[in-house]
Write an enzyme that holds these catalytic residues in place. Structure first.
Site, mmCIF file in Angstrom:
data_model
loop_
_atom_site.group_PDB
_atom_site.id
_atom_site.type_symbol
_atom_site.label_atom_id
_atom_site.label_comp_id
_atom_site.label_asym_id
_atom_site.label_seq_id
_atom_site.Cartn_x
_atom_site.Cartn_y
_atom_site.Cartn_z
ATOM 1 N N ARG A 1 0.876 -1.191 0.086
ATOM 2 C CA ARG A 1 -0.095 0.237 -0.091
ATOM 3 C C ARG A 1 0.888 1.169 -0.043
ATOM 4 O O ARG A 1 0.673 2.138 -0.777
ATOM 5 C CB ARG A 1 -1.064 -0.064 1.087
ATOM 6 C CG ARG A 1 -1.488 1.294 1.518
ATOM 7 C CD ARG A 1 -2.789 1.229 2.238
ATOM 8 N NE ARG A 1 -2.725 0.500 3.518
ATOM 9 C CZ ARG A 1 -2.183 1.133 4.610
ATOM 10 N NH1 ARG A 1 -1.385 2.121 4.599
ATOM 11 N NH2 ARG A 1 -2.067 0.115 5.659
ATOM 12 N N TYR B 1 -15.755 15.642 -16.524
ATOM 13 C CA TYR B 1 -16.605 14.426 -16.313
ATOM 14 C C TYR B 1 -17.517 14.382 -15.164
ATOM 15 O O TYR B 1 -17.110 14.716 -14.112
ATOM 16 C CB TYR B 1 -15.243 13.576 -15.742
ATOM 17 C CG TYR B 1 -15.771 11.915 -15.487
ATOM 18 C CD1 TYR B 1 -16.548 11.358 -16.273
ATOM 19 C CD2 TYR B 1 -15.344 11.683 -14.223
ATOM 20 C CE1 TYR B 1 -17.103 9.965 -15.733
ATOM 21 C CE2 TYR B 1 -15.796 10.347 -14.070
ATOM 22 C CZ TYR B 1 -16.697 9.581 -14.720
ATOM 23 O OH TYR B 1 -16.924 8.263 -14.321
ATOM 24 N N ASP C 1 -6.977 18.384 -15.534
ATOM 25 C CA ASP C 1 -7.475 16.894 -15.984
ATOM 26 C C ASP C 1 -6.826 17.042 -17.526
ATOM 27 O O ASP C 1 -7.588 17.321 -18.291
ATOM 28 C CB ASP C 1 -8.535 16.845 -15.624
ATOM 29 C CG ASP C 1 -8.994 15.316 -15.922
ATOM 30 O OD1 ASP C 1 -8.398 14.446 -16.532
ATOM 31 O OD2 ASP C 1 -9.851 14.751 -15.146
ATOM 32 N N LYS D 1 -7.904 5.412 -19.622
ATOM 33 C CA LYS D 1 -7.957 5.776 -20.870
ATOM 34 C C LYS D 1 -7.103 5.719 -21.631
ATOM 35 O O LYS D 1 -6.538 4.643 -21.828
ATOM 36 C CB LYS D 1 -8.666 7.095 -20.817
ATOM 37 C CG LYS D 1 -9.889 7.549 -19.694
ATOM 38 C CD LYS D 1 -11.248 6.713 -20.140
ATOM 39 C CE LYS D 1 -12.353 6.761 -19.131
ATOM 40 N NZ LYS D 1 -12.132 7.222 -17.797
HETATM 41 C C1 LIG Z 1 -11.572 13.198 -17.856
HETATM 42 C C2 LIG Z 1 -11.854 12.211 -16.918
HETATM 43 N N1 LIG Z 1 -11.175 12.462 -15.570
HETATM 44 C C3 LIG Z 1 -11.356 11.260 -14.579
HETATM 45 C C4 LIG Z 1 -12.163 10.407 -14.845
HETATM 46 C C5 LIG Z 1 -12.297 9.177 -13.813
HETATM 47 O O1 LIG Z 1 -11.493 8.085 -13.996
HETATM 48 P P1 LIG Z 1 -11.690 6.661 -13.758
HETATM 49 O O2 LIG Z 1 -12.810 6.276 -14.353
HETATM 50 O O3 LIG Z 1 -10.477 5.977 -14.051
HETATM 51 O O4 LIG Z 1 -11.896 6.783 -12.313
HETATM 52 C C6 LIG Z 1 -12.781 10.164 -15.876
HETATM 53 C C7 LIG Z 1 -13.580 8.908 -16.468
HETATM 54 O O5 LIG Z 1 -14.357 8.892 -17.501
HETATM 55 C C8 LIG Z 1 -12.615 11.051 -16.997
HETATM 56 O O6 LIG Z 1 -13.012 11.042 -18.519
#
Ligand SMILES: Cc1ncc(COP(=O)(O)O)c(C=O)c1O
Length: 400
Positions: free
Chosen positions: A63, A116, A188, A213
């Site tokens: 961890r 998101y 992000d 992704k």
């Molecule tokens: C731009 C963006 N940030 C964060 C996330 C969250 O990621 P995760 O699904 O790996 O938790 C997503 C998920 O679709 C996303 O599109």
């Protein structure tokens, strides 16, 4: 060669001198010292034997740290031009750790209005009740951002291109506004990754990724990462990662490392395919609107050209006939998969209003451009003409 790569990993390279394609394969990595294995082994272990009380080889409990995860962290950090990343079990865990590290009750975070849906849910449903206030503003307007920051703002979080409408924020201008207010700017950068958007060079303090992704890119894992150039902030993030227990697992880290090796190559093809599909959709009389930053018709095309190395694999569009026509298309695809997520080798088609952004109230969704008819297409690595042919038949089909 191995000596120089080892040196590279130990040196903590802030400004990479190697090309990004080379860094994706070699950055922070070196052959396994005990066997010569060219790939970092999967250290699938909970604990590490200590030779005496207080004497260990840098790892004590998975961890808190794991050699495979640490290799991923070095690799991602070098690719982004930052310190080694701090890796997490998911992108949402990465965002949660970022918020818990920088914000306490009474503090404010200013966030792009289009992000998101999971980020909105986390901020409103989990962090608001703890006294952390979030302000959602149209950060594509620097004036709106300037008007939103206050003495209480500790963090500005932008998503650019934003999920799902691809609205852009000028990173350099947002950094200036955040810094004037005494706040940090986090981007992000999930949609473009370090390969297509260099956030630190534009003034950002922190980058956040859902490695789920493009970075892993094969629909095989979930994961997340936060990267910074500030060693003290990185230590605080690592403290939260360990204290809360958000760590990435070694097997997932290994799969992600393998994915990164082809990230620049994949993004080249994703971008080329997406531009081809976007151009064809734009000329199709059955389509009402296409949003792709690489199209000259995109409202922020000039900013896209300045800020992006290329424009990635995501397209948003609306079919003439509104929500019914859009849903009919999504129900009729055969090659494209109707699914959540994005950024992998398979083309995925998503209905943001009912899937990824369903937790945002309908009137708010409509106001920020996520109409019930909006279709998000993550163009994969298939031949673009096969994706186009599938969309063509689905547009003609009378899906339920
Ligand atoms: C731009 C963006 N940030 C964060 C996330 C969250 O990621 P995760 O699904 O790996 O938790 C997503 C998920 O679709 C996303 O599109």
């Amino acid at each position: 060669m191995s000596t120089s790569l080892h040196t590279l990993s130990v040196r903590s390279v802030i400004t990479p001198t190697l090309d990004l394609s080379t860094l994706a394969i070699h950055g922070g990595l070196f052959p396994d010292p005990s066997t010569g294995a060219i790939l970092t082994p999967i250290h699938q272990t909970t604990t590490y034997v200590q030779s005496a009380v207080g004497v260990d080889k840098g790892f004590t409990y998975t961890r808190s740290g794991n050699p495979t995860v640490a290799a991923l962290e070095r690799n991602l950090g070098e690719l982004d031009g930052g310190l080694p990343a701090v890796s997490f079990a998911t992108g949402m865990a990465a965002l949660t750790a970022l918020f818990l590290t920088l914000l306490k009750s009474g503090d404010e975070v200013v966030v792009s209005d289009v992000v998101y849906g999971g980020t909105v849910r986390l901020l409103r449903k989990v962090l608001e009740p703890l006294g952390i206030r979030s302000k959602f503003v149209d950060t594509s307007s620097i004036e709106s951002l300037r008007g939103a920051v206050s003495r209480k703002t500790r963090l500005v979080l932008i998503e650019t291109p934003a999920n799902p409408t691809l609205k852009l924020t000028d990173i350099a201008a947002a950094a200036e506004v955040a810094h004037e207010a005494g706040a940090l700017l986090a981007v992000d950068n999930t949609f473009l990754t370090p390969v297509l958007q260099r956030c630190f060079d534009l003034g950002a303090d922190i980058t956040v990724y859902s490695t789920t992704k493009h970075i892993e890119g094969h629909n095989a894992t979930v994961g997340g990462a936060v990267i910074t150039r500030d060693a003290e902030l990185r230590e605080r993030l690592r403290f939260v990662q360990n204290a809360v227990g958000f760590a990435q697992a070694p097997f997932e880290a290994w799969i992600t490392l393998r994915g990164i090796k082809t990230l620049p190559l994949r993004l080249e093809r994703h971008s080329r395919n997406a531009l081809t599909v976007a151009r064809i959709l734009e000329d199709d009389s059955r389509i009402a609107k296409v949003l792709y930053p690489g199209l000259p018709s995109f409202p922020q095309h000039e900013l896209a050209r300045r800020q992006h190395i290329d424009h990635g694999g995501l397209i948003a569009f609306e079919v003439k006939g509104g929500a019914r026509a859009g849903i009919s298309l999504m129900n009729s695809v055969k090659l494209c998969a109707l699914a959540e997520s994005l950024g992998a080798v398979e083309t995925l088609i998503t209905h943001p209003a009912s899937m990824t952004h369903a937790t945002i109230p309908p009137d708010e969704r409509e106001r920020i451009g996520i109409s019930d008819g909006l279709v998000r297409l993550s163009v994969g690595l298939e031949a673009a003409e096969d994706v186009v042919a599938d969309l063509d038949q689905a547009l003609d089909a009378k899906g339920a």
